[in-house]
Every structure is written in C-alpha cells, then in structure tokens.
Design a protein around this motif. Structure first.
Motif, PDB file in Angstrom:
ATOM      1  N   UNK A  15       0.829  -1.197   0.000  1.00 43.49           N
ATOM      2  CA  UNK A  15       0.000   0.000   0.000  1.00 43.49           C
ATOM      3  C   UNK A  15       0.869   1.255   0.000  1.00 43.49           C
ATOM      4  N   UNK A  16       1.948   1.217   0.774  1.00 46.06           N
ATOM      5  CA  UNK A  16       2.871   2.353   0.802  1.00 46.06           C
ATOM      6  C   UNK A  16       3.539   2.551  -0.555  1.00 46.06           C
ATOM      7  N   UNK A  17       3.918   1.467  -1.206  1.00 44.37           N
ATOM      8  CA  UNK A  17       4.562   1.567  -2.526  1.00 44.37           C
ATOM      9  C   UNK A  17       3.596   2.138  -3.562  1.00 44.37           C
ATOM     10  N   UNK A  18       2.333   1.705  -3.503  1.00 41.90           N
ATOM     11  CA  UNK A  18       1.339   2.188  -4.455  1.00 41.90           C
ATOM     12  C   UNK A  18       1.108   3.684  -4.265  1.00 41.90           C
ATOM     13  N   UNK A  19       0.994   4.135  -3.017  1.00 47.28           N
ATOM     14  CA  UNK A  19       0.762   5.564  -2.793  1.00 47.28           C
ATOM     15  C   UNK A  19       1.985   6.377  -3.210  1.00 47.28           C
ATOM     16  N   UNK A  20       3.180   5.844  -2.984  1.00 48.03           N
ATOM     17  CA  UNK A  20       4.399   6.533  -3.414  1.00 48.03           C
ATOM     18  C   UNK A  20       4.445   6.634  -4.937  1.00 48.03           C
ATOM     19  N   UNK A  24       4.464  10.090  -7.270  1.00 46.86           N
ATOM     20  CA  UNK A  24       5.517  10.425  -8.228  1.00 46.86           C
ATOM     21  C   UNK A  24       5.019  10.459  -9.664  1.00 46.86           C
ATOM     22  N   UNK A  25       4.053   9.628  -9.988  1.00 39.13           N
ATOM     23  CA  UNK A  25       3.613   9.487 -11.379  1.00 39.13           C
ATOM     24  C   UNK A  25       2.213  10.045 -11.625  1.00 39.13           C
ATOM     25  N   UNK A  26       1.729  10.896 -10.737  1.00 41.60           N
ATOM     26  CA  UNK A  26       0.361  11.421 -10.849  1.00 41.60           C
ATOM     27  C   UNK A  26       0.106  12.045 -12.219  1.00 41.60           C
ATOM     28  N   UNK A  67      -2.678   8.894  -3.714  1.00 42.76           N
ATOM     29  CA  UNK A  67      -1.437   9.652  -3.555  1.00 42.76           C
ATOM     30  C   UNK A  67      -1.412  10.392  -2.226  1.00 42.76           C
ATOM     31  N   UNK A  68      -2.539  10.895  -1.778  1.00 47.36           N
ATOM     32  CA  UNK A  68      -2.595  11.635  -0.518  1.00 47.36           C
ATOM     33  C   UNK A  68      -2.415  10.733   0.686  1.00 47.36           C
TER      34      UNK A  68
END
Length: 102
Positions: A15-20, A24-26, A67-68
C-alpha cells in the motif's frame, strides 16, 4: 493473529509503494487516463462522452486519494476524518435545567 491481521501486515508495504508511485507518477497517470478517454470517445463516436468524462474524473479523484494517503502520516495527522474531510467536534450542548444562581 487472525487471517485478516496477517493479510494487513503483508499488504501494508504494498500500500505504501502504491501511494508513493501515485505521488511520483500522478501527472503521467492522469495523462494516460485522458488519452484513453479520448480514444474510447472517438471509437464510440461521442455516444458516451458524458459517461466517459465522469468516469475519467472519478479515476483521477481516486489517484489523488491514493497519492494523498502517502502524504499523510497517521501519527501526526489527526485532523482529518476517514473520508478525507476535516474532523470537527460537535457543538457543546448546555446542561439541562435552570441556570445556576450566584
């Protein structure tokens, strides 16, 4: 530890990797969503433009929410409610009965 606890413990780092990644790629993700929406709209000859636009907007909102999650720190951010809204304390009601006399 139950099954759910085991799953939460194993999925926490993902979950942390996905939000990171979403942070970065928003811009790239939103560009891809717009590009895909344009292609689908062209293929359907504009028949579903409103639905495509609405779906694209919801997908972008979901990317923003993901992302938030990585931007907030659970131990330092206690001012937001689970839905992302600002937590507010309910108004205090006065005690019932006559007012105190001095």
């Amino acid at each position: 530890m139950g099954l759910l606890d085991n799953m939460k413990a194993k999925l926490g780092p993902a979950k942390d990797k996905v939000s990171d990644l979403a942070q970065r790629q928003r811009g790239s993700i939103e560009h891809g969503l717009d590009k895909a929406a344009k292609v689908v709209d062209e293929k359907t000859k504009g028949k579903y433009s409103e639905k495509i636009h609405a779906g694209t907007g919801k997908a972008k909102e979901a990317v923003d929410r993901i992302a938030q999650r990585g931007e907030r720190r659970p131990d330092t951010d206690t001012s937001t409610a689970p839905g992302g809204e600002t937590a507010q304390t309910p108004p205090q009601t006065p005690p019932e009965g006559p007012p105190p006399t001095s």
